[in-house]
Design an enzyme around this catalytic site. Sequence first.
Site, PDB file in Angstrom:
ATOM      1  CD  GLU A 137      42.969 -55.104  75.929  1.00  0.00           C
ATOM      2  OE1 GLU A 137      44.076 -54.800  76.387  1.00  0.00           O
ATOM      3  OE2 GLU A 137      42.670 -56.261  75.589  1.00  0.00           O
ATOM      4  CB  CYS A 161      47.369 -49.280  72.826  1.00  0.00           C
ATOM      5  SG  CYS A 161      46.917 -50.492  71.576  1.00  0.00           S
TER       6      CYS A 161
END
Length: 520
Positions: free
Chosen positions: A254, A293
């Site tokens: 990720e 994020c």
Amino acid sequence: MKTLASFLCGSWQPGHGDATILVNPATEAPLAQVHAEGYDLAGAVAFARRDGAAALAALTFAQRGELLAAFAKAIADAREELITLAIANGGNTRGDAKFDIDGASGTLSYYADLAKMLGNTHFLPDYAPVQVGRTARLVGQHVYATKPGVAVLINAFNFPAWGLAEKAATALLAGMPIIGKPATATCLVTHRVVELAAPVLPAGVLQLLCGSARSLPDLLDGRDVLAFTGSSDTAATLRSHAAVTTRGLRLCAEADSVNAAVLAPDVEVGGETWGLFLADVARDMTQKTGQKCTAIRRVLVPHDRLREVCDALGERLAAVVVGDPAHEGVRMGPVATKTQQRDVLTGIARLAESTQPVFGEAGAVTPQHVPAGKGYFVGAVLRVAPRAADCAAMHANEVFGPVATVAGYDGEAHEAAALVGRGGGSLVTSMYSDDRAWVRGYVQHGAAHNGRLYMGSEKMAAQSPGPGTALPQLLHGGPGRAGGGQELGGLRGLTTYMQCVALQGDATVIKALLEGEGAV
Ligand code: NAP
């Protein structure tokens, strides 16, 4: 000063060698230290593969769910203590800290509930059986079975509790023991979470490395999983490691994401959808000081709405009090580290080359309740570009702080989707429209650039958590630049830690296996 030890091979190891000092990013006061070296990593990997894996293999999904529930309770019972640590070490406001800590216990609880539903079984069926013989007696059935190794969970600095918990929930329920590795700078919260959770879990199931993980992949192979969250650079380093390229280590990455919010031309100024759009953008820019994020970095609006959007967002940002988050009334704290502050200022400078100021300036902030010259503060910065199509910098740079760029587009769904695609793959895009034809057009053209599409509208506005909240029910992870990893998403999240196997045989035997009868 307190040394944060690592929990490896069943005991707390203090490490030795160079130490990193953890500080309060608002005051720069030292809090604890972590040694980079001196940990028995080979022992920890072996301990997990042997003791941890055996302990979990002896349990059904439902029984593992009870462990997750105990893990969640350990966090929830210490909620206030953990919030205080997150405020001190993460620069979090109380709201930011709750987002992390409650997100951690909530995600573990969600998977504990899913485990009950799976019952006393060990295998996860993948769709229904198919007849592969002359009669229905001979069938094929795809199932997911637990991988036999260890899951190493490397996380970024921004979610020290949730980051561990969201990976741990799926890995442990899937049956893999874990070694958690938080980012060193903010690992105070993770360290305490493991101190609280380790006693309620069997030996070898949960280990913690506070220190460098750079040599850890050398010990891993095709039995294991490395679930990584962090920068694209580190993801690239891990991707090219021999453990991945030659030994078959499964890597779930990720990484960066230049998420976008898109305002459709049908949205009326002052309406519900307009209000939702502004609230989401302003929240994402300032919550956790923009260090999420999933935070919105690009804001695409029809050309004739540019002025109104800039004015309205500027007004909201002006109301945000920046300062030491330990003080009441402060709505945005510092970024987590000095390096982070430098990177954000560099990113703003890069954007400034091709955008105009709307609100804030790089480095121009006077934080409240902070000793002069102290703290890693960056005020919110909003920039504008007349045409998103001509502003390469806004699509290329993820500025991991309270920074976003508003830019114009022609209002067509397919153009907006193509512009969002220039980010190279995103975790989440939010769109705001009450025009179903526009939404359909956007989803058709733009869905595959994203891990998640958030469809903001009048009807859902009142109950929306905003696009920045990663829900355990829904996929977290995006294509391309975002890393290509897949986390959460309900049962889907378990498959990162399991092997898909095609079983081919007597239908009644396979059915019994899936029902848990005769399970290992
Ligand atoms: P980072 O420098 O890549 O560090 C992330 C983690 O990797 C830390 O735990 C770090 O440990 C460890 N690490 C660094 N180099 C390593 C190596 N060679 N081998 C093994 N581990 C290594 O990232 P960051 O600056 O902390 O995080 C910010 C980035 O994370 C942003 O770009 C953001 O987009 C991304 N992020 C993505 C998501 C997502 O879900 N997609 C979520 C949050 C953040 P040390 O701290 O000990 O160096």
